[in-house]
Design an enzyme around this catalytic site. Structure first.
Site, PDB file in Angstrom:
ATOM      1  CG  HIS A 121      -7.108   0.995   7.426  1.00  0.00           C
ATOM      2  ND1 HIS A 121      -5.911   1.638   7.630  1.00  0.00           N
ATOM      3  CD2 HIS A 121      -6.914   0.189   6.350  1.00  0.00           C
ATOM      4  CE1 HIS A 121      -5.031   1.226   6.731  1.00  0.00           C
ATOM      5  NE2 HIS A 121      -5.608   0.352   5.944  1.00  0.00           N
ATOM      6  CG  ASN A 170      -2.217   0.785   0.956  1.00  0.00           C
ATOM      7  OD1 ASN A 170      -2.359   1.446  -0.072  1.00  0.00           O
ATOM      8  ND2 ASN A 170      -3.139   0.743   1.895  1.00  0.00           N
TER       9      ASN A 170
END
Length: 502
Positions: A376, A345
């Site tokens: 998140h 990521n």
């Protein structure tokens, strides 16, 4: 019943027959089909709306309208959240001024995202792990906050207050409303990203994708990269092949080693500990290919549109990794926690570094993990993962600083060290990430109890016993050595340092 809820809360039901045939949720079918359509559209966009054939205005309008259409097809009226979040933060930028707008935009964008994520957790079935409208909002939140901080750097701070990366990305004028919505909602990145810098995106739209990098970092224009317009076709085909393999692996093995078995009572009671360790690694390994598929496909879409060119390598071959989100081989062969994070990521790591790590005066590592957890979502497992990550990061840093030098004396010792650290890293990653997959506190703590919290305890002891100099002292020692080399550092090396770098 759950399937009916999912179908009612997505966009178009045109692909419902495909959903029934494949036995996949309609959300996921809509997402994959839209991404494949975006891939074909990207090829058309590069060939027929090339900067040499049309104006930036037309490219902005087309990219934005197509992005909104794909979003509506996937998520229905929930896609309006993308426009509303972008519109509110643009108003904040205009009304509050450059001095403080970056703080307001961070709070509002992250707060809006958190509100939607919390609502989704309680409105939909808890634990539903499918395509949902908060996924694109996560990327848009990154873009909103990145632009706000880059405008602040370019219009409110002095040049000598910026580091090299901030100088490169600083925005010197306020974006127009069209440019802002095009950056946030273009069809190439609306569904799965990845995040990119505003300057890179605008340069791509205007047809000058390396001008600002060459002028500001190298001090001159690289004639080869300016004059040539390399074709991304080979790279797109390679990435599509990676997507196909990743999807095949995921569909064939994901049900063979379910992660939930790690917390099954019979499995814990009857399986030797060494077998539990092996199964943990295999079960978590099978969860990665779906991320490889989604992120590599998103990268291929941007490349197919002509976005992502990052100069030439030492062999004179074009590089298309400007906005790549992962490096699969580096992930699977990582020999340290830091190397794994540096290659997983990637664009989110860049965002965390630029928005939080570089700017937080106290405990930047802890602050960065906390921001990452909030970004998140609302599941408690996310917070357990990132709290565990803080402890393991500190321990890994201490081991690297104190133990690694003793193994650099010979190739044999180095190889032994690499094998040991590879195994330790892979198990530590799986141990850290399992709450992220299990989502709930109960199953996550049950797993950790079955392991007697051994890695938590070991990492805390290592972080206490092994000395590591504070970050500001390490930076002070490195500054004399680093400063002379800044002028010769290219743009890619400026971008490669991550928030977890020691």
């Amino acid at each position: 019943m759950a399937t009916e809820t999912i179908s009612a809360c997505t966009g178009s039901d045109l692909l419902q027959p495909i959903s029934e045939i494949t036995n996949l949720p309609l959300d996921q079918v809509n997402f994959v089909v839209c991404q494949l359509c975006a891939l074909l559209t990207a090829v058309w966009f590069r060939l027929y709306l090339h900067p040499s054939k049309t104006s930036p205005f037309v490219r902005h309008v087309v990219a934005t309208l197509l992005g909104i259409y794909f979003a509506l097809f996937c998520f229905g009226w929930y896609a309006l959240h993308f426009l509303l979040q972008s519109g509110i933060t643009y108003g904040i930028m205009i009304l509050t001024g450059v001095e403080h707008m970056h703080k307001y935009c961070l709070v509002v964008a992250l707060g809006y995202l958190s509100f939607c994520q919390i609502t989704r957790v309680y409105v939909f079935d808890y634990g539903m792990y499918s395509a949902d409208f908060t996924g694109p909002m996560m990327v848009i939140t990154q873009k909103i906050t990145s632009v706000a901080f880059e405008i602040h750097d370019g219009m409110a701070r002095k040049e000598d207050q910026l580091n090299q990366g901030q100088k490169l990305l600083a925005i010197r004028r306020m974006p127009s409303l069209l440019e802002y919505f095009s950056y946030n909602c273009n069809f190439m990145g609306i569904l799965a990203g990845p995040t990119c810098s505003y300057n890179d995106y605008i340069a791509f739209i205007e047809g000058t994708p390396y001008r600002h990098r060459d002028l500001e970092i190298k001090g001159k224009v690289n004639g080869k990269s300016r004059l040539n317009d390399p074709s991304p076709n080979t790279e797109v085909i390679r990435k599509l092949a990676t997507c196909f393999i990743s999807l095949l692996v995921f569909l064939s093995v994901c049900k063979v080693c379910p992660v939930e078995r790690n917390v099954d009572d019979d499995f814990i009671a009857t399986t030797p500990f060494y077998a539990q360790v092996v199964y943990l690694y295999l079960s978590m390994l099978t969860t990665r290919p779906k991320y490889y598929f989604v992120w590599t496909l998103a990268d291929a879409i941007n490349n197919a549109a002509g976005f992502g060119f990052n100069g030439y390598d030492s062999n004179g071959l074009p590089r298309w990794d400007l906005i790549s989100n992962l490096r699969i081989m580096n992930i699977e062969l990582a020999t340290s926690f830091k190397v794994f994070l540096d290659n997983w990521n990637i664009q989110t790591a860049h965002w965390l570094k630029r928005v939080c790590y570089e700017r937080c005066p106290y405990n930047p590592t802890a602050a960065t993990f906390l921001l990452s957890a909030m970004w998140h979502g609302a599941y408690p497992g996310y917070y357990l993962t990132f709290l565990t990550g803080i402890v393991i990061t500190l321990a890994a840093r201490a081991v690297r600083h104190n133990v690694r030098p003793y193994f650099l004396g010979s190739p044999t010792l180095k190889f032994v060290y690499d094998v040991i650290t590879w195994a330790a890293t892979q198990i530590a990653i799986c141990y850290t990430v399992i709450p992220f997959v299990l989502l709930s506190v109960g199953p996550s703590l049950k797993f950790y109890r079955s392991w007697y919290f051994c890695i938590h305890i070991g990492c805390i002891l290592l972080a206490i016993v092994l000395p590591v100099k504070p970050r500001h002292l390490r930076l002070k020692e490195q500054q004399p050595a680093v400063q002379p080399s800044l002028e010769s550092t290219d743009s890619n090396s400026t971008r490669n340092k991550k928030p977890h770098e020691s």
